[in-house]
Design an enzyme around this catalytic site. Sequence first.
Site, PDB file in Angstrom:
ATOM      1  N   ASP A 195      -5.041  -4.636   5.684  1.00 35.81           N
ATOM      2  CA  ASP A 195      -5.377  -5.386   4.302  1.00 35.81           C
ATOM      3  C   ASP A 195      -3.579  -6.076   3.796  1.00 35.81           C
ATOM      4  O   ASP A 195      -2.388  -5.729   4.492  1.00 35.81           O
ATOM      5  CB  ASP A 195      -4.760  -4.144   2.759  1.00 35.81           C
ATOM      6  CG  ASP A 195      -6.258  -5.693   2.451  1.00 35.81           C
ATOM      7  OD1 ASP A 195      -6.106  -6.293   2.463  1.00 35.81           O
ATOM      8  OD2 ASP A 195      -5.909  -4.775   0.467  1.00 35.81           O
ATOM      9  N   SER A 211       1.029  -1.019   0.188  1.00 34.71           N
ATOM     10  CA  SER A 211      -0.214  -0.209   0.039  1.00 34.71           C
ATOM     11  C   SER A 211       0.583   1.382   0.420  1.00 34.71           C
ATOM     12  O   SER A 211       1.806   1.591  -1.019  1.00 34.71           O
ATOM     13  CB  SER A 211      -0.901  -0.012   1.152  1.00 34.71           C
ATOM     14  OG  SER A 211      -1.687   0.987   1.311  1.00 34.71           O
ATOM     15  N   HIS A 241      -2.049  -1.000  -3.572  1.00 31.24           N
ATOM     16  CA  HIS A 241      -3.548   0.245  -3.309  1.00 31.24           C
ATOM     17  C   HIS A 241      -3.398   1.428  -3.940  1.00 31.24           C
ATOM     18  O   HIS A 241      -1.966   1.603  -4.131  1.00 31.24           O
ATOM     19  CB  HIS A 241      -3.464   0.985  -2.029  1.00 31.24           C
ATOM     20  CG  HIS A 241      -3.781  -0.819  -0.985  1.00 31.24           C
ATOM     21  ND1 HIS A 241      -4.061  -0.944   0.414  1.00 31.24           N
ATOM     22  CD2 HIS A 241      -4.953  -2.365  -1.552  1.00 31.24           C
ATOM     23  CE1 HIS A 241      -4.641  -1.966   1.202  1.00 31.24           C
ATOM     24  NE2 HIS A 241      -5.045  -2.244   0.093  1.00 31.24           N
TER      25      HIS A 241
END
Length: 191
Positions: A130, A11, A38
């Site tokens: 995540d 991310s 992401h």
Amino acid sequence: MASEIVVVGASSGGLKAAQILLSGLDVAFGLPVVIVQHRGKDHESGLCEYLRSRTSLPVTEPEDKEAILPGHVYLAPRDYHLLIDGSSFALSVDPPVGYARPSIDVLFESAADQYKERAIGVILTGANQDGARGLAAIKTQGGLTMVQDPRTAAHREMPDAAVARTTPDWILPLPEIAARLNSLCVTVAVH
């Protein structure tokens, strides 16, 4: 049993981390590498081209039902969940998971279901949680797990969450992750 796929989640700070990881993989790296980075649904394109310039491996965004090929790097398309369905990819517009689409957990859990102990999961830098649940799923199925050393991550929340959720096989500084993957790939070829 030999590993057959590498799934990578990143991310915040992940673009640079993915570039370092890919640039360290051997020219003849034989496993498919599937990356969820992401990014917002409106971010400009060019990420594949950027990563392609850092590795000799082909880098693409897979289409729905596209076959998974060894020695290729696949980047989850923006605003789609990327899943593994047998020997091919599936794209989904299901709601975001943990505010993310694509979700690392969705990819990792599908890899755990399909590949079981033949999957390798890698969590890189990120500013959320995540991937922690998905990495735990890979570990539960007997797959191998790696986490970027949180002290070397641009944002340590994601690696910290992964370490808190499961016991990774390796916690490594970013430059050492590719070397470990290369040695695992060589080991796979020998057996």
